[in-house]
Design an enzyme around this catalytic site. Sequence first.
Site, short mmCIF file in Angstrom:
data_model
loop_
_atom_site.label_atom_id
_atom_site.label_comp_id
_atom_site.label_asym_id
_atom_site.label_seq_id
_atom_site.Cartn_x
_atom_site.Cartn_y
_atom_site.Cartn_z
CD GLU A 1 -90.19 81.71 18.61
OE1 GLU A 1 -91.21 82.15 18.05
OE2 GLU A 1 -89.05 81.79 18.12
CD GLU B 1 -87.08 78.50 16.04
OE1 GLU B 1 -87.33 79.56 15.46
OE2 GLU B 1 -87.96 77.73 16.47
C1 FCB Z 1 -89.79 81.25 14.91
C2 FCB Z 1 -90.60 79.98 14.93
C3 FCB Z 1 -90.27 79.03 13.80
C4 FCB Z 1 -90.08 79.78 12.51
C5 FCB Z 1 -89.08 80.89 12.67
C6 FCB Z 1 -88.79 81.66 11.41
O1 FCB Z 1 -90.47 82.24 15.59
O2 FCB Z 1 -90.40 79.30 16.15
O3 FCB Z 1 -91.28 78.07 13.73
O4 FCB Z 1 -91.29 80.24 12.06
O5 FCB Z 1 -89.56 81.79 13.63
#
Ligand code: FCB
Length: 496
Positions: free
Chosen positions: A222, A403
């Site tokens: 990210e 994620e």
């Molecule tokens: C993302 C991050 C991860 C965690 C999630 C909830 O942006 O990459 O580390 O904090 O959000």
Amino acid sequence: MSILTRRHLLRHAALSATAVTPAGAAIGTATAAGAAATLAGCQPGDTDRTAPETSPAGRLPFPQNFGWGAATSAYQIEGAVKEDGRGESVWDTFSHAPGRIRNGDTGDVAADHYHRYADDLDLMRDLGLRSYRFSISWPRIQPDGTGPANQRGLDFYRRLVDGLHERGISPMATLFHWDLPQALQNTGGWESRDVAQRFADYAAILFDALGDRVPVWLTINEPKTVVQNGYLSGHHAPGLRDPDAAYLVAHHLQLAHGLAVRALRDTSGAGRIGPAFNLHPCYPADDSPAAAEAARLYDGYENRLYLDSALKGSYPEDVLADLGPDSRMVRGIRDGDLEIISSPIDLLAVQYYTPIYVTANGGTVSRWPTSEAEWQQIYPDGMYDILTRVTRDYGPIPLTVTENGLPTPDVLAADGTVEDTGRVSFLRDHLAAAHRAVTDGVPLESFHVWSLLDNFEWAEGYDQRWGLIYVDYATQRRVLKRSAHWYRQVIADNAL
Ligand code: FCB
């Protein structure tokens, strides 16, 4: 600085300020029924379905060998911040600065995974995971961010990776999940172009040490969050509020990604590599042309800045024009940089949490219920939209979701159970949306729930629980939540 850039700054500043508002407070100010019908600035999209609220009828089989996984990151779970030669990272500094983290929490102990990794590996095996996405702490490998490798740091990750293989789980290693060595921050951090080269050197150490046993590498987690939270709102390390610096940082993060891809190609390592982008589908909040236009520029900042540079070798013209020729980013782009940034990758990691609805004046509104993380609107169709959009606009590059998840107010009951039914519904609906994307031709090969374990959620400290596995921080006991049992069954069935 344009209106939009200012709005980004304000929006993210607001997000950090609203960290104390109750969940749900931000719910919906835009009501136009057809507002989401067009994937603004994104592409015309299939977006006017309502989000599924219940489990889909019938079974939804996933492709054979689908990579069912879960994700974590080093600073959020490891603890042991002073052990085996680890140096300090910007998150050590930031979390120890008064007032930065809710309740004054730090990652000093976190989920103590550094000491408990073998037990955690057994839990992963019990769940039936096929893929585990973790990150490597740069200051464990190079305490000051440069120079020779710290063997004890490498040994930890070698034990972890070997332990995964022993349990039949495929390792997916992220090289950078925000824990920049503090020594590099002291010399300018990501504002310094030199850090991109330092990152490639660090990556090369890992490719040499672990390249024979890590099949998938992710470069930078990210980059947008570093830009927006680290340099616009300042509620993440290093805690700055400097838009002009922020986008120079974006360029250097992208450059670091490209240099690391090249470093892998220079080694004999057979692994695959790609970036990990958090993508937000951007929709106009109403039917006006002004909202459509504002959403398009928003999409440039949220998505195309990263996707276009990595996959097309160009930065989006609208964003560059908005930043202006005198911005530090535009002045910082050198000949050849975009060829490096767009070095061919093997897969793209997509992280999806929330859509964004953009108003005619470049502001944002919520249309769907928010979670405990007030920036997160629960909208499963956004998963479908972003996956299909990436395939449509950037071609059939293999995708992995690295994620997706939800924080819920989990309580360990007296009978030893944790009934996180909200997480089960969320994951079911998002996996159904991913399944629909696969059915429509998206080459999605794996899916990683954020997160394996409850952990240190950055500025929110330990208040937000995102794990499939509950962590009792007082004892470090682990308890499988209902969602973990549910996910185990999904994996066993290879179907929803
Ligand atoms: C993302 C991050 C991860 C965690 C999630 C909830 O942006 O990459 O580390 O904090 O959000």
